[in-house]
Design an enzyme around this catalytic site. Sequence first.
Site, PDB file in Angstrom:
ATOM      1  N   ASP A 539       0.829  -1.203   0.000  1.00 36.03           N
ATOM      2  CA  ASP A 539       0.000   0.000   0.000  1.00 36.03           C
ATOM      3  C   ASP A 539       0.861   1.249   0.000  1.00 36.03           C
ATOM      4  O   ASP A 539       2.023   1.228   0.386  1.00 36.03           O
ATOM      5  CB  ASP A 539      -0.905   0.010   1.233  1.00 36.03           C
ATOM      6  CG  ASP A 539      -0.089   0.037   2.519  1.00 36.03           C
ATOM      7  OD1 ASP A 539       0.709  -0.896   2.715  1.00 36.03           O
ATOM      8  OD2 ASP A 539      -0.234   0.977   3.309  1.00 36.03           O
ATOM      9  N   GLU A 540       0.254   2.346  -0.384  1.00 38.06           N
ATOM     10  CA  GLU A 540       0.832   3.689  -0.241  1.00 38.06           C
ATOM     11  C   GLU A 540       2.277   3.759  -0.721  1.00 38.06           C
ATOM     12  O   GLU A 540       3.139   4.344  -0.070  1.00 38.06           O
ATOM     13  CB  GLU A 540       0.754   4.146   1.221  1.00 38.06           C
ATOM     14  CG  GLU A 540      -0.662   4.336   1.703  1.00 38.06           C
ATOM     15  CD  GLU A 540      -0.736   4.865   3.123  1.00 38.06           C
ATOM     16  OE1 GLU A 540      -1.744   5.488   3.459  1.00 38.06           O
ATOM     17  OE2 GLU A 540       0.214   4.653   3.903  1.00 38.06           O
TER      18      GLU A 540
END
Length: 860
Positions: A539-540
Amino acid sequence: MRLLIAVLASAGLPALSGATPAPADLSRFAAGLGYRVTIVDNHPTTCPRDPAAPPPPPGAPPRRCMIEDIDLDTPADVTPPAGLEIGASIIGSVLAIDSAEFDSRLVNGDVTLFSLKPGHLLAPGRHYRLRLTTSVPFFSRAFVLPHAWVRAPGAAPAVIAATRPGTDPDTGLETLPYIAPMTDEARLATADGIDTHRWLTPPRAFDRYVARGVGTQPDIVILPAPTQVRRSAGASLDLSHGVRPVLSGVSRAVIAPALDGLARAGIGAGPVPLRIVVGDRDLPAEGYRLDVDAQGVRITAHDAAGAAYAVRSLTQQAEHDHGVVRPLSIVDHPRYGYRGLHVDIARNFHGRAELLRLIEQMAAVKLNTLHLHLADDEGWRMEIPALPELTQVGAYRCLALDDATCLQPQLGADPARDAGTNGYLTTADYLAILAAAKARQITVIPSFDMPGHSRAAIKAMEARYRRLAATGRTAEAERYRLVEPADATRYRSIQTYDDNTLNVCIPQTFRFVETVVARMAALHARAGVPLRRFHIGADETAGAWTGSPACRAEAARLGTPVAQMGARFVERVATMLSQQGIEPAAWSDGLTHADPAALPPTIQSNVWSGLFGNAVAEAHAQANRGWTVVLSMPDFTYLDMPQAVDPDESGATWATREIDLFRLYAFMPGNLAANAAVATDILNRTGTVADPVPLAPGRVIAGIQGQLWSEMVRRDSQVEYMLFPRLFALAERAWSPPAWEPAYAPGARYGYGDARVDPAALLAGWRDFAGRVSARLGALDRDGIVYRLAPPGARIAGGRLEAVAELPGTTIEYRVAGGAWTRYAAPVAVDGPVAVRSRTPDGRRASRTVTVVPTRAAWQ
């Protein structure tokens, strides 16, 4: 996804790892420096542009910012050192600083330095003020992180004593005495005119609890609620003399923790027969039947998990009934096969003892998956003997800024090496956790976030590189180096790190991943629980690699943009795991960028989009691919979010301002769009949620998971305060279908107040649940769990104090100015403001104390 941190662009700083011990004047200065923070305004008239953020798109809402004051009082008996700098963890970009003496600059992540302007010196016995404008509104005092520090040339830095946390003797929780009270609701409760949140003052809490109704004193107290329960006539069974297990199809060792729980509840060995038969294939997986009558207890179960759950249910009911149980018959099984809790021990460490406590509490309410987050930017918490720097360097934060022997002091962590926020799990620790989980039918999923959120690994492997290169072992040094020296990419992650992303185009990265996976797989095999799932985060990930020669070459070879290299990493690692018989798992956004055709057919996706964002479409689209979709929605299941809109409640607020016990209990995981009928968005607005990607026939949601991220959770007591009793609501929703949840209809749209969600049924269910939670608190007291007890709702009307608790049977106490605490029983005449609090059943702890004033209008 986690605590949003954005700070200014970095300036070069000298390394401090080789600094000499702090001289007496700097130590005395840090000990005597007055330091106080005041949150002044959460919605100033204008907000400067954040230089660390991209330009806003057309039509974007107005920029948000916050003004805070840092007031310094230098000690009168110490001359402030020349070249003095003050370091602090600041959540949000410093957009402007108003100070005659200081400038600010970013180090990395959230670490900011306040340096004296050229030609300025501080004088002893003087007051100084730094007024900061930052990019993130502070809705809670907990946003002001502790352990600010000072440094000066030629000296080791020292923590400012005034910024060390304390402990409240009544609640047992961390206090932050250096932060001024937040009292101006008009300026501090919201960030703009769109947000309609108000603080949950005692009168508002009173109205809320009255509207929900008084919780019942239920006959059946089992958490989570069983599928079917039937009472029958006949004599009660007295279990107080103890039970004699008679087992078939299962050994005592397999369900020993459940039987031990029965003993802790006061029902040990004795004459009453407890017959347990495992292997009933007419019951679903993890299902059981429990019958109690005057002749004894009979349990039949599909498997060992079902047998253990039956004993857990018996324990809860018997404890409530003081050992004398009236005849009953229960047929029970879970709604979802995946019932999980994610615990982040990377940002702030929480060790073996606390995890073992949580595993037992999970088992008591039939949660079956522990997603253990072991590495992130701020820490690597798992021993990998082949790569000792991962824990020697990556598991510790200190006040050095060069990351040579420890990591920078992010998140306001105590920099002492023996502090509770530092440390890691040894091999023995992890094996003990696996053994405890196995004995309680809980699967452990190890999680190492990559390729973003990997700063701790990167810095640890740079330390390894330097150690080996210094002895001429260059090839060995390069073997696990996770950066490409020629990579000229400049980026900022969402937490504003500029150095937290693995280079996904060099072989060392994949060698590193394979080594970590192999080590974890070996540990699981040694514990007798094969590694079936491995969570890679994904993620991210920041916009890295654009300046990487290796990535440019790889992109050219593949004929794809450099920006796609992150997705290719996810595809490659997921395939590698699948080929080893390990199901890859990741957060949904990382999987969204990957090509489904290039991913294994079996993959777990933790969907963390919000209800009023993309959660419905994302969850259904990924389930329609046949993936294992686990609902991990931040506006309902992120247990690091606050439990009330209150400046004295801790928690991140980027996803929601409040997840109280009721909001999580009212969650409808089987019909996501229907949640719009009872929930509001992050600004407390009602809205409509559609189902743009209907769930295909035969496709299902695999389960739900609660998340506890630890950026603002530094102590084990805070872990428990944030988890309990909300974990009971999570367990209820994972196990028991709610009566008010309308059947899923593909394509249906819901708005606030939709009649298809029966409010009367919801409130009736809540009152029963509240009664069962209340009955469970005594067991938490016995186990030493520092759970949250909500302060009472209270008002003063006509000169009389009226008070009501969130949960039935809760003891309420009040105190008038100058008086002693008195137990509240009924409305009582008072004169002036009154302090009120709730008290735990064992009387050892109290809730936060809140104050109610006579003029109701002033609070409403």
